[in-house]
Enzyme design. Structure first.
Site, PDB file in Angstrom:
ATOM      1  N   LYS A   1     -13.334   4.743  20.081  1.00  0.00           N
ATOM      2  CA  LYS A   1     -13.633   5.223  18.771  1.00  0.00           C
ATOM      3  C   LYS A   1     -14.971   5.045  18.552  1.00  0.00           C
ATOM      4  O   LYS A   1     -15.553   4.027  18.983  1.00  0.00           O
ATOM      5  CB  LYS A   1     -12.961   4.405  17.748  1.00  0.00           C
ATOM      6  CG  LYS A   1     -11.673   5.178  17.248  1.00  0.00           C
ATOM      7  CD  LYS A   1     -11.015   4.130  15.891  1.00  0.00           C
ATOM      8  CE  LYS A   1     -10.026   4.870  15.288  1.00  0.00           C
ATOM      9  NZ  LYS A   1      -9.270   4.315  14.016  1.00  0.00           N
TER      10      LYS A   1
ATOM     11  N   GLU B   1       6.168   2.796   7.481  1.00  0.00           N
ATOM     12  CA  GLU B   1       6.477   2.567   5.987  1.00  0.00           C
ATOM     13  C   GLU B   1       8.007   2.459   5.760  1.00  0.00           C
ATOM     14  O   GLU B   1       8.249   1.485   5.138  1.00  0.00           O
ATOM     15  CB  GLU B   1       6.196   3.877   5.079  1.00  0.00           C
ATOM     16  CG  GLU B   1       4.361   4.075   5.002  1.00  0.00           C
ATOM     17  CD  GLU B   1       4.073   4.654   6.245  1.00  0.00           C
ATOM     18  OE1 GLU B   1       2.722   5.103   6.372  1.00  0.00           O
ATOM     19  OE2 GLU B   1       4.602   5.184   7.113  1.00  0.00           O
TER      20      GLU B   1
ATOM     21  N   ARG C   1       7.211   8.654   2.406  1.00  0.00           N
ATOM     22  CA  ARG C   1       7.905   8.354   3.855  1.00  0.00           C
ATOM     23  C   ARG C   1       9.003   7.578   3.757  1.00  0.00           C
ATOM     24  O   ARG C   1       9.765   7.612   4.977  1.00  0.00           O
ATOM     25  CB  ARG C   1       7.006   8.163   4.731  1.00  0.00           C
ATOM     26  CG  ARG C   1       5.621   9.277   4.771  1.00  0.00           C
ATOM     27  CD  ARG C   1       4.477   8.696   5.748  1.00  0.00           C
ATOM     28  NE  ARG C   1       4.650   8.327   6.897  1.00  0.00           N
ATOM     29  CZ  ARG C   1       4.306   9.182   7.945  1.00  0.00           C
ATOM     30  NH1 ARG C   1       3.978  10.483   7.847  1.00  0.00           N
ATOM     31  NH2 ARG C   1       4.534   8.915   9.201  1.00  0.00           N
TER      32      ARG C   1
END
Length: 645
Positions: free
Chosen positions: A287, A373, A401
């Site tokens: 990243k 979730e 979700r």
């Protein structure tokens, strides 16, 4: 912020077809220029930076090797898609990212033919890609490739494995590129692993492997199985791909995702392979690659405000009121100080939800379960079943979700899970995919749920304290993104009486019953209406469920007009009020009831204030609604004023 970088080669690229004739030296130069352009653009607009910088070489390699847009390229989550947008005809607009009428911060089907599938929530790319691959087969388009790039934590979600399990049993060609950008799966790669990846992705190796399998079949059954397992085990030891092989994927990797000499041969081999079935290419990236400030602090440069390219310093807004997120964290810490049963659960968003602050104080009482979730909600339900006080802290849009778990694992069992719903309502630059537009609707329809929304940050503290005391049923407090109003804050919240609102100003003609983030504008509208000669009451509902029936009946019976206002879609707070009034026949007695909520459309990215006006929920819109109900001819004047706002 600084001037634009010099990008002579990138300046010649309008669409991916323009780079298909580039040699490797040109592709390396293009990657360097693309990285500089990405940094420059995001420094102007803000947005997701780190993940995009990590896939610059991958973006170049994919568009060089594959025939996009005929070949379908799906970016999971969408955090990584800025370099892709620059290469696919949108460079001229890249400095409008996340601005009103500008480019979306995520992939979007109606924005470009190079975005075949919209993404913003994670872990959807493999499912969508498999659907596209099957569709291509059924339409007789077997030569069309489908490439799904998944990473940035998205492999922690169960949906990705559900899709892989399905894809592994299908004959369709699907190429999945796992962008491992946090080193969570494989160690750093080098020349040997790159060589092995090129080898096992090559036609000759795959042919040799097929021959070996055919030979094994002539052996007695136990020897055949032993030979197959030995080959898979040996390759798994070398490459680390046993898990993916067991799911039915042909595994290649790990590969250095920043080295085009490693990437290009593997992509070419996989592109040209004539073998059916799915392939997984495992690349390792960093990243923030190529921009030192982002390399040193990948978490801080995942999502950034505007910043200075030279120093990396982000342009911080002037100090103001604390954010609702931070106030929530402090309120939860205050409750946890007094009750060891208070716990916090989040789904890969500890910083975004403020639970990093809670975690520093109570490291053993915070649980980050990853992008999962559904698991987070049922995990919290298990904690609650054993007498703990879990606060499931999840963005409104992400809680969608896990709705099945909210219903079956929490609500039906009346388990006292406390839902802290961040980013409720309009969210600004993240746009429609991240709007918290539906939580009141999908929670208020559930029996025995307590649903609260604070008018300011002090009210949020009181509601956290209230939720901590509710032990016999589930509860939720929804609160907006951004800063509070700057009101004084207590050291600890005081529990509220369940289902009781409050009157903020008294009047006689018009009543405005507001919920949560709309209370402040309702007060301003009440002041303006009163100044115009229409005495106005303004009330803060506090609770969307159970609603304050006595307060609603009083407002309905003592005023000519009752306006309800909420930052939620149809079916939420207003529906609760309307049902109550219809049951009492108060509407039949002449009350002019005017619900105000988010319009029946998805609102694009813009500033929060612009979105409020676009939704018709600002001060002037409230005033106009009241005047319209009263039959006043000043409505046109007010609406004209509102249109200029």
């Amino acid at each position: 912020m600084s001037d634009r970088p010099s990008t002579p080669l990138l300046d010649t690229v309008r669409v991916p077809a323009d780079i298909r004739g580039f040699n490797r030296d040109q592709l390396r130069q293009l990657a360097d220029e693309l990285r500089a352009e990405t940094v420059s653009a995001v420094s102007v607009t803000g947005g997701h930076l780190g993940a995009g910088l990590g896939v610059v070489e991958l973006s170049v390699a994919i568009h060089h090797v594959f025939d996009t847009p005929r070949d379908r390229l799906i970016w999971d989550v969408g955090h990584q898609c800025y370099p892709h947008k620059i290469l696919t005809g949108r460079r001229e607009r890249i400095r409008t990212l996340r601005q009103k009428d500008g480019l979306s911060g995520f992939t979007k089907r109606d924005e470009s033919e190079y975005d075949p599938f919209g993404a913003a929530h994670s872990s959807t790319s493999i499912s969508a890609g498999l659907g596209m691959a099957v569709a291509s087969r059924l339409k007789g388009e077997e030569e069309r490739r489908v490439i799904a790039v998944i990473g940035d934590g998205a492999m922690s979600a169960g949906m990705a494995y559900e899709a892989m399990n399905n894809a592994g049993a299908m004959p369709d060609r699907l190429i999945v590129i796992l962008n491992d950008n946090d080193m969570s799966i494989a160690p750093p790669t080098g020349a040997m692993s790159a060589y092995l990846s090129r080898l096992i992705s090559s036609r000759s190796y795959r042919s040799l492997r097929d021959i070996a399998k055919q030979m094994a079949r002539v052996f007695p059954k136990p020897l055949e199985q032993a030979a197959r397992r030995a080959e898979e085990f040996a390759r798994g030891l070398v490459t680390g791909g046993t898990l993916f092989e067991e799911l039915g994927f042909y595994y290649v990797g790990p590969i250095d995702g920043h080295n085009l000499d490693h990437l290009l041969p593997v992509l070419l081999n996989v592109r040209d392979a004539d073998q059916d079935g799915p392939v997984l290419i495992h690349i390792v990236t960093q990243k923030g690659k190529g921009y030192p400030p982002a390399e040193k602090a990948a978490d801080k440069y995942h999502g950034v405000a505007k910043f200075d390219v030279v120093t990396g310093a982000q342009v911080k807004p002037a100090a103001g009121a604390p954010s609702y997120t931070n106030v929530y964290a402090d309120a939860l810490i205050a409750e946890a100080e007094h009750d060891p049963r208070v716990l916090a659960v989040t789904a890969a968003m500890p910083t975004g939800t403020g639970l990093d602050r809670f975690g520093r104080r109570f490291p053993d009482r915070v649980f980050d379960v990853g992008i999962a979730e559904q698991h987070a909600v049922t995990f919290a339900a298990g904690l609650a079943a054993e007498g703990m006080k879990p606060f499931a802290t999840i963005y409104s849009t992400f809680l969608q979700r896990a709705y099945d778990q909210v219903v079956h694992d929490v609500a039906i069992q009346r388990l006292p899970v406390r839902f802290a719903i961040d980013r409720a309502g309009l969210v600004g630059a993240d746009g429609a995919t991240h709007m918290g537009s539906f939580d009141l609707t999908y929670l208020c329809c559930l029996p025995d749920f307590v649903v609260m929304a604070p008018a300011d940050e002090a009210e949020l503290m009181h509601m956290v304290a209230t939720a901590a005391q509710i032990d016999d049923r589930p509860s939720a407090v929804r609160y907006p993104r951004g800063e509070g109003l700057g009101v004084p804050l207590p050291a600890r919240g005081t529990p509220l009486e369940i289902g009781r609102g409050r009157i903020l100003r008294e009047g006689t003609k018009v009543a405005i019953l507001a919920l949560g983030s709309r209370v402040a504008d309702a007060l301003k509208a009440g002041e303006e209406l009163t100044a115009r000669g229409y005495s106005t009451t303004v009330a803060d509902a506090r609770f969307a469920k159970p609603i304050d029936a006595d307060l609603v009946r009083r407002l309905a019976s003592e005023h000519e007009v009752l306006i309800t206002i909420e930052e939620n879609a149809i079916g939420g707070f207003a529906s609760q009020v309307t049902q109550l009034l219809c049951d009492g026949a108060l509407i039949e007695r002449g009350l002019k009831l005017r619900p105000m909520m988010l319009p029946d459309l998805f609102i694009d990215h813009a500033s929060p204030r612009d979105q409020v006006e676009m939704a018709g929920l600002g001060v002037q819109a409230i005033v106009a609604k009241a005047l319209e109900a009263l039959g006043h001819n000043d409505v046109d004047v007010v609406l004209t004023t509102n249109s200029r706002a």
